[in-house]
Design a protein around this motif. Structure first.
Motif: not given
Lengths: 211, 915
Positions: B812, B815-816, B819-820, B842, B845, B847
Motif C-alpha cells: 500500500r 502504491i500511495e 502512484g502520482q 488496489y 480499483s 491502481q
C-alpha cells in the motif's frame, strides 16, 4: 525554554506537513524542491534511527549478559553473529574473497531459519485447528474453523479436475468476500491516516512531543 | 454653736449651711442626680440636703473620714505647716438606697448640711491657725470679731494667713503649708496633672491648695456687712468676703488672665462670684425674683469695705483700672435690669475699683443660686437660712483678703453682661455663694488664679479657684504632696455616676464667654439630667446603643442569672418558639412504583451477590499433546516430500486466465519494450523467500529474457539481500541454460536500501537519483551514468514498477507514494498469498495493473511464459500439504468434537452419579 521548544516543534511539524501535502496538489517547482529537501531530511533521520535502534539492541543485550539474566546465552549468540555479519559484509564489500561468506550468512542461516519458523507456524496452526473443537465448542469457534477450512480447500489444488474447477469457482466467491473485508479495513486505515494527518497539521496531536 | 465640718476641707461651717463656705463642697449629699434648674421667676424650694450626704461617693467620704482621723493624729500646733493636709471629709454613713422618686437634688448642697451633723469642731481645726505658716502672725481680727461670732477655728485660720507674714519666714518647700485649705490655683495645677476626665473643680477639691496659694489671701479684718443679722457668725464673716473680690479683681491685669477657654466654666463663675454684682446687671435679670434683687443689693454693699479699708488699694497693679471696666457694661444695661440688679450694679460700680475688663472676657457665673445669696443679704426671709447667711458674711471676709495681696494678679474680668443669673445652675450658685468663705484668706478668685509664684507663701487655707495660669512652684515632698498624689490617683479613676449629672452644658455655659454664641443657649439653662457630657457618654455602656437600636427598653431582656446578671440585651431573646407550628404529618409508608421496586430488588441482589463468595473457576488445563504435534508435522512433511521426491504429479496446473490479474501481469510485461528500464522493488522478508521467490522468479526471468534493464531497490534492510539472492538465482539459471550472464551495471543495478519508509519512497519517487551508489558495483561509480539506467531521471522513465512484498502495508505504501510519480506507468505487484486479500482492492480499483499471489500465481505465470520453473515443481508438494492440512483439520476437528462430547457426557454422568 520549556514553552519555546514545544511551540517550535509544532511549528516545524505543521509547516513541513503543509508543505509536503501541498506538494501533492500544487505543481510548483520551488514547493516541490523544498518538499524533497524535507523528505530527504526525514529519510536521513529514519536511517539514523535504524542505527540508533541497532545500537540500542546491542546495549540491551550487553546489559543482559553483564547482569547474567536468564537467557543471557542467547544474547551472547546474537551479539556474536551480529558482529560477525557486520564484519563479513564490510570486508566482503572491499575484499571479494569474502563474498561467499556473505552468501552463506544469507542463504545458509537467515533464509532457512526464517523459513523454518514459517514451517513450524504451519504445524502449530494445524495443531490448534485440530484441538480447537476439543477446547471449546461454540458458534464462533465452529465458524472460524469452517472458514479456514474453506480457504484451504478452495486455495489448494485438488487432484480431481472437476472438483478443482468447482473449488476454484467457489474460491472466487470466497475471495470476493475476503476482498470486501479487506477493502473495508483499507478504508478504515485510510480514514485513520487522513484524520491523523489532519490532527497533526492542526497541532491537535503532537507525536513529536509537547502538549 | 454647732458648726458643721466640711467633709472636704474640714472647716467648720455654720449650722444650717448646706455648702461649705470655704471649699464649696456639699455638706450633705442627697443623691447623684443633678439639681433641677431654677428658671427665672421660680422660687427656690427649700430642701433638706442632709440626705445628700449618703449619696456622696465613697472616695469622697473616705477623704472626709481620713481628714478627720489624720487631723486628730497629725495636726498640732507644733507641726510645721507643710505637713498639714487638707482636711479629709469625715466618714459618711452608709448611703441609704437612693430615692428614685425624688427630683434632682443639689449635690454639694448637702455638704453644708452634713457639717451640721458634726457639731463638734475637731481640735485640729482649731489648731489650724497655729499650724499655718502665718499662724504666728495675728490675723486681722476685725473680720472675725465683727462678723457675729465666727468660729474660733475660722478666726485662727484667718490669723494663719501668710499675707502678713513675710515670705522669707517660710521655706520654699513650705509653700504648701496651707495645704489644709484648698487653692484653686493648686487645683488647676493638679487638674493638669490628673487625667483630663476629672473636672477642674474636683481637682481643686482634692489638691492641697496651700502650695499654690497665692499671696493675696489676706485675713485683713474688715467691717462686716450690715445685713445678715440672723446669720451665724461665720456666715457673717463669709458674707463679707464677697465684696472683696471686686477689689481683688483690680489687682491682676486683664492681659495676665487666662483665656476663657482655659478656664473651666465653673471656675469662671467662681471668679465672677465675687464680682457677680457687677455682672448681674448685665444679664437679663429682669426675670429674677425680688429676693434675688435684694441679694444683689446685699452683695453690693460689702465691696466698699475692702476698697476703703484694706491695703489692697495700695497694692493694686496698673491693671486695676481694667478691673473697673466691667462696671461700664453694667451701667449700659442698667435700664433693662431688675431693681435688685440695678442696685447691685450701682453699688458695685460705686464701691469697686474701676472695671478691669470689658464684659466680653468676663465669665458668666451669675447663677441663680448666687443671686439667692445676694438676695439673702437683703431679704433673708425669702432665702433659705443657710443661703441667707451667706450673703451677709461675704463682705467682711473679702475685705480682709484684699489688703494682703502683694501683687495684684490678673483678674478675671467682670461677668459677661449677656449672661444672666438664670444661666447658671443652682449648685454652681451655691458653690459660688460659698466662694467668699475661702476668700477670707485670699482677696478674690481673680487674685487667686493669677497669683505670682513669688507669693505662694500664703499658707492660709484658701479656697482658690483653679486657674490654668497658676504658675506655682511644685509642692515639696511633704506628706501633703503625697496626699495630693493619692487624691490625683483617685480622681484619675472613672467618673462616678453622680458626676454624670454635671452636664457639659453647665460648665460650658460658664466657660463660654458672653460674646460667643455659646453663651446664648445658657440663658435657657433648662438642662436635662440626661444630657451628659461627651466623655461621660463615651463611658456609658452599650446599653444605651442597644436599647436605641432595639427600639426601647421594653424589648430588652435583663439577665437575671449567671455572670451576665444585670446586663440588658446581651443575649438574643426569642419571643416566639421556632417550632411553634405544627409539623406536617407525613406518611411513613414507602410509596414506590413497580419500576422502583424492581430496581431496588436488582440493587439488593447485586449487593447480596457481592457478599456471596464466588467459587473459583479453574480454567481447564490445556493439555498439550506432543505426539499430535509430531504427527501433524510428520504428515505435513510427508505430504511435501513425497511429491517432491517421487516427482509425482497428482495435481493439475492452475488454469491460465488472461483476464485475471496474473494474465494482465504477464501481458504488461510482455508489452514492455525489450531492453527497457524496469524498477524492481524487493521488500519481503527472508522467511517468505520460499513463497515469493517461486512467485517472482518467473517474472524476473521473463524480464531477463526480454533483456530489460533492471534497477533493484529495497525499502527493507533485508530486501537488498533478497534482491541479490534473486539475481544470483537468475544468474544460476542462466548459467544452467548456458546463457550469457546478466551483468550488473549493464543490465541491472542494485540501488540498495532506501531508508525513510514512506518519506524515502516519496523522495525516491520524485527523484530516483537520490540513490547514487551501486551496492554491488564499484565504489564511486555513478549508477545513473551506467547503461542499465541510461536515460532514467525520474520514476516515470521506468517502463514499469514491480513490487515484491509479503506485507500488504508495504505494498500500500508503494502504491500511495509512487502512484502520482509513475504518471501512468503500470505498477505490478508480486505478493504473498497472505497479503493478497489486502492488495486485491488496489488491483480491483486499477491502481495496480497486475498481481501475482503466492506459489499458485507463480505457477500460473510459468504457464504463461511456457517456462516451467520451481513453482511447478513445488505445486504437487504444495497441493499435497494443503490436502493434508485440510484433512488434519477435518479429522482432528471431528475427533476433538467427539472427544469433547464424550467428556461432556462423562461429566454429566458423573454429576448424575454424584447426584
Amino acid at each position: 525554554m520549556k514553552r519555546i521548544f514545544p511551540v517550535f516543534n509544532a511549528v516545524i511539524a505543521i509547516a513541513a506537513g503543509v508543505i509536503v501535502l501541498a506538494g501533492y496538489f500544487l505543481n510548483i517547482f520551488m514547493l516541490a524542491e523544498f518538499r524533497i529537501v524535507i523528505l530527504q531530511v526525514a529519510a536521513l533521520l529514519a536511517g539514523v534511527a535504524v542505527l540508533i535502534g541497532v545500537g540500542n539492541l546491542i546495549s540491551v543485550h550487553l546489559q543482559k549478559i553483564r547482569q547474567q539474566k536468564p537467557g543471557a546465552i542467547y544474547s551472547l549468540v546474537l551479539l556474536f553473529f551480529f558482529l560477525m555479519t557486520v564484519a563479513v559484509v564490510l570486508v566482503a564489500n572491499s575484499v571479494p574473497i569474502f563474498l561467499p561468506f556473505e552468501k552463506i550468512l544469507l542463504n545458509g542461516i537467515m533464509v532457512p531459519t526464517e523459513i523454518s519458523l514459517m514451517a513450524i507456524l504451519a504445524v502449530t496452526l494445524l495443531y490448534a485447528s485440530v484441538r480447537m473443537l476439543r477446547w471449546k465448542i461454540d458458534v464462533k469457534t465452529i465458524l472460524f474453523l469452517v472458514t479456514a477450512l474453506l480457504v484451504l480447500v478452495t486455495t489448494g489444488p485438488w487432484p480431481i479436475p472437476s472438483i478443482d474447477l468447482l473449488l476454484r469457482t467457489f474460491n472466487v466467491i470466497i475471495q470476493v468476500v475476503a476482498a470486501g473485508g479487506a477493502r473495508g479495513i483499507l478504508l478504515g486505515v485510510a480514514l485513520g491516516t487522513l484524520t491523523t494527518g489532519l490532527r497533526i497539521l492542526f497541532g491537535a496531536d503532537r507525536p513529536y512531543g509537547g502538549k | 454653736m454647732a458648726d458643721i465640718l466640711c467633709p472636704v476641707c474640714g472647716k467648720a461651717n455654720p449650722e444650717g449651711s448646706e455648702i461649705c463656705q470655704y471649699c464649696g463642697a456639699l455638706l450633705k449629699n442627697r443623691g447623684t442626680e443633678p439639681l433641677a434648674p431654677i428658671h427665672p421667676g421660680e422660687m427656690p424650694t427649700p430642701k433638706k440636703t442632709s440626705e445628700l450626704e449618703r449619696t456622696l461617693p465613697g472616695w469622697l467620704r473616705n477623704i472626709r473620714k481620713g481628714d478627720n482621723s489624720q487631723a486628730q493624729t497629725t495636726a498640732s500646733p507644733e507641726q510645721p505647716a507643710q505637713n498639714e493636709q487638707p482636711a479629709p471629709p469625715p466618714a459618711a454613713p452608709p448611703p441609704p438606697p437612693p430615692k428614685k422618686d425624688e427630683p434632682p437634688v443639689d449635690l454639694l448642697a448637702g455638704l453644708s448640711q452634713s457639717d451640721e451633723e458634726e457639731e463638734e469642731v475637731p481640735d485640729w481645726l482649731a489648731s489650724l491657725k497655729t499650724n499655718l505658716p502665718g499662724g504666728s502672725v495675728p490675723a486681722p481680727e476685725p473680720a472675725a470679731t465683727e462678723a457675729e461670732q465666727p468660729a474660733d477655728w475660722l478666726a485662727a485660720l484667718q490669723g494663719d494667713s501668710p499675707s502678713q507674714q513675710p515670705a522669707p519666714d517660710l521655706p520654699a518647700a513650705d509653700s504648701g503649708v496651707g495645704s489644709g485649705s484648698f487653692s484653686f490655683n493648686q487645683a488647676e495645677e493638679s487638674s493638669q496633672q490628673a487625667s483630663d476626665d476629672t473636672p477642674d473643680w474636683m481637682a481643686a477639691l482634692n489638691n492641697p491648695p496651700a502650695q499654690n496659694t497665692p499671696a493675696p489671701v489676706q485675713p485683713a479684718p474688715t467691717e462686716p456687712a450690715s445685713g445678715g443679722t440672723d446669720l451665724p457668725d461665720w456666715l457673717g464673716s463669709l458674707g463679707n468676703e464677697a465684696p472683696q473680690q471686686p477689689a481683688a479683681g483690680a489687682a491682676p491685669t486683664a492681659d495676665d488672665l487666662p483665656s476663657d477657654g482655659d478656664l473651666s466654666g465653673w471656675f469662671s463663675g467662681l471668679d465672677n462670684a465675687g464680682s457677680a454684682p457687677a455682672a448681674a446687671p448685665a444679664g437679663p435679670a429682669g426675670d429674677l425674683p425680688d429676693w434675688m434683687a435684694g441679694l444683689g443689693e446685699a452683695q453690693a454693699a460689702p465691696p466698699q469695705m475692702p476698697v476703703e479699708n484694706t491695703p489692697a488699694e495700695s497694692t493694686q497693679t496698673p491693671s486695676a483700672p481694667a478691673m473697673s471696666e466691667p462696671a461700664s457694661p453694667a451701667e449700659a444695661s442698667d435700664d433693662g435690669l431688675p431693681d435688685w440688679l440695678a442696685a447691685a450694679v450701682a453699688d458695685k460700680t460705686s464701691d469697686e475699683a474701676p472695671p478691669v475688663e470689658p464684659a466680653a472676657s468676663a465669665k458668666a457665673f451669675s447663677t441663680g443660686a448666687l443671686e439667692e445669696v445676694n438676695l439673702g443679704a437683703n431679704d433673708a426671709a425669702q432665702v433659705p437660712d443657710w443661703m441667707a447667711g451667706l450673703g451677709g458674711s461675704t463682705v467682711p471676709e473679702t475685705t480682709t483678703a484684699q489688703p494682703e495681696q502683694p501683687v495684684a494678679p490678673p483678674i478675671e474680668p467682670a461677668p459677661a453682661p449677656g449672661v444672666s443669673g438664670a444661666d447658671n445652675l443652682d449648685w454652681l450658685s451655691e458653690l459660688a455663694a460659698g466662694t467668699p468663705a475661702p476668700s477670707q484668706n485670699e482677696p478674690a478668685p481673680a487674685a487667686m488664679e493669677s497669683a505670682p509664684p513669688a507669693a505662694p507663701q500664703q499658707p492660709a487655707p484658701s479656697f482658690e479657684a483653679p486657674t490654668p495660669q497658676a504658675e506655682t512652684p511644685p509642692p515639696a515632698a511633704t506628706p501633703a504632696f503625697e496626699n495630693n498624689q493619692n487624691l490625683d490617683s483617685i480622681l484619675s479613676m472613672d467618673m462616678p455616676d453622680w458626676l454624670a449629672g454635671f452636664t457639659p452644658t453647665e460648665t460650658d455655659a460658664a466657660k463660654t464667654p458672653a460674646g460667643q454664641p455659646g453663651a446664648a443657649p445658657a440663658a435657657d439653662a433648662d438642662l436635662s439630667p440626661a444630657s451628659l457630657p461627651s466623655w461621660v457618654q463615651a463611658m456609658r455602656p452599650m446599653e444605651a446603643v442597644i436599647s436605641g437600636a432595639e427600639g426601647g427598653e421594653e424589648d430588652q431582656n435583663v439577665e437575671k442569672e449567671g455572670p451576665l446578671a444585670g446586663l440588658r440585651s446581651v443575649l438574643p431573646a426569642h419571643t416566639e418558639a421556632p417550632g411553634s407550628r405544627k409539623p406536617k404529618a407525613y406518611s411513613i409508608k414507602l410509596q414506590v412504583d413497580a419500576t422502583q421496586q424492581a430496581q431496588a430488588a436488582l440493587l439488593e441482589n447485586l449487593i447480596a451477590s457481592e457478599a456471596e463468595s464466588q467459587p473459583i473457576v479453574t480454567p481447564k488445563r490445556v493439555v498439550t499433546i506432543r505426539p499430535l504435534r509430531w504427527i501433524i508435522a510428520a504428515v505435513l512433511l510427508l505430504a511435501v516430500l513425497i511429491p517432491a521426491v517421487l516427482g509425482l504429479s497428482f495435481f493439475p496446473a492452475p488454469s491460465q486466465e488472461p483476464e485475471n490479474e496474473i494474465g494482465k501481469f504477464h501481458s504488461l510485461v510482455e508489452s514492455l519494450p525489450d531492453g527497457g528500464p524496469v524498477l524492481l522493488v524487493f521488500d519481503y522478508q527472508p522467511g517468505y523467500a520460499g513463497e515469493l521467490e517461486q512467485a517472482a522468479s518467473p517474472v524476473v526471468r521473463h524480464l531477463v529474457d526480454k533483456n530489460m534493464r533492471l534497477a533493484l531497490v529495497s525499502s527493507s534492510p533485508t530486501g537488498v539481500l533478497m534482491s541479490e539472492n534473486m539475481m544470483d538465482r537468475i544468474q544460476a539459471e542462466l548459467s544452467n541454460e548456458n546463457k550469457p550472464p546478466y551483468p550488473a551495471g549493464d543490465k541491472y543495478v542494485d540501488l540498495g536500501y532506501l531508508p525513510g519508509g514512506e518519506a524515502g519512497i516519496q523522495v525516491f519517487a520524485n527523484n530516483p537519483r537520490v540513490l547514487g551508489n551501486d551496492y554491488t558495483g564499484e565504489p564511486g561509480q555513478d549508477l545513473w551514468n551506467t547503461q542499465a539506467l541510461a536515460g532514467i531521471s525520474k520514476l516515470s522513465d521506468f517502463g514499469t514498477l514491480i513490487v515484491l512484498t509479503d506485507n500488504p502495508d508495504t505494498g500500500r505504501m508503494w502504491i500511495e507514494q509512487t502512484g502520482q510519480a509513475l504518471q501512468g506507468q503500470p505498477m505490478l505487484m508480486i505478493v504473498s498469498a497472505q497479503a493478497e486479500p489486502m492488495i486485491r482492492p488496489y488491483y480491483d480499483s486499477g491502481q495496480i495493473h497486475g498481481m501475482i499471489s503466492g506459489l499458485a500465481g507463480g505457477t500460473v505465470y510459468e504457464e504463461f511464459t511456457k517456462r516451467p520453473g520451481q513453482a511447478s515443481q513445488y505445486w504437487d508438494s504444495y497441493g499435497a500439504s494443503m490436502i493434508a492440512a485440510e484433512l488434519l483439520v477435518i479429522v482432528g476437528g471431528a475427533w476433538a468434537l467427539v472427544e469433547h462430547l464424550r467428556t461432556r457426557r462423562m461429566e454429566q454422568q458423573l454429576e448424575e452419579d454424584e447426584a
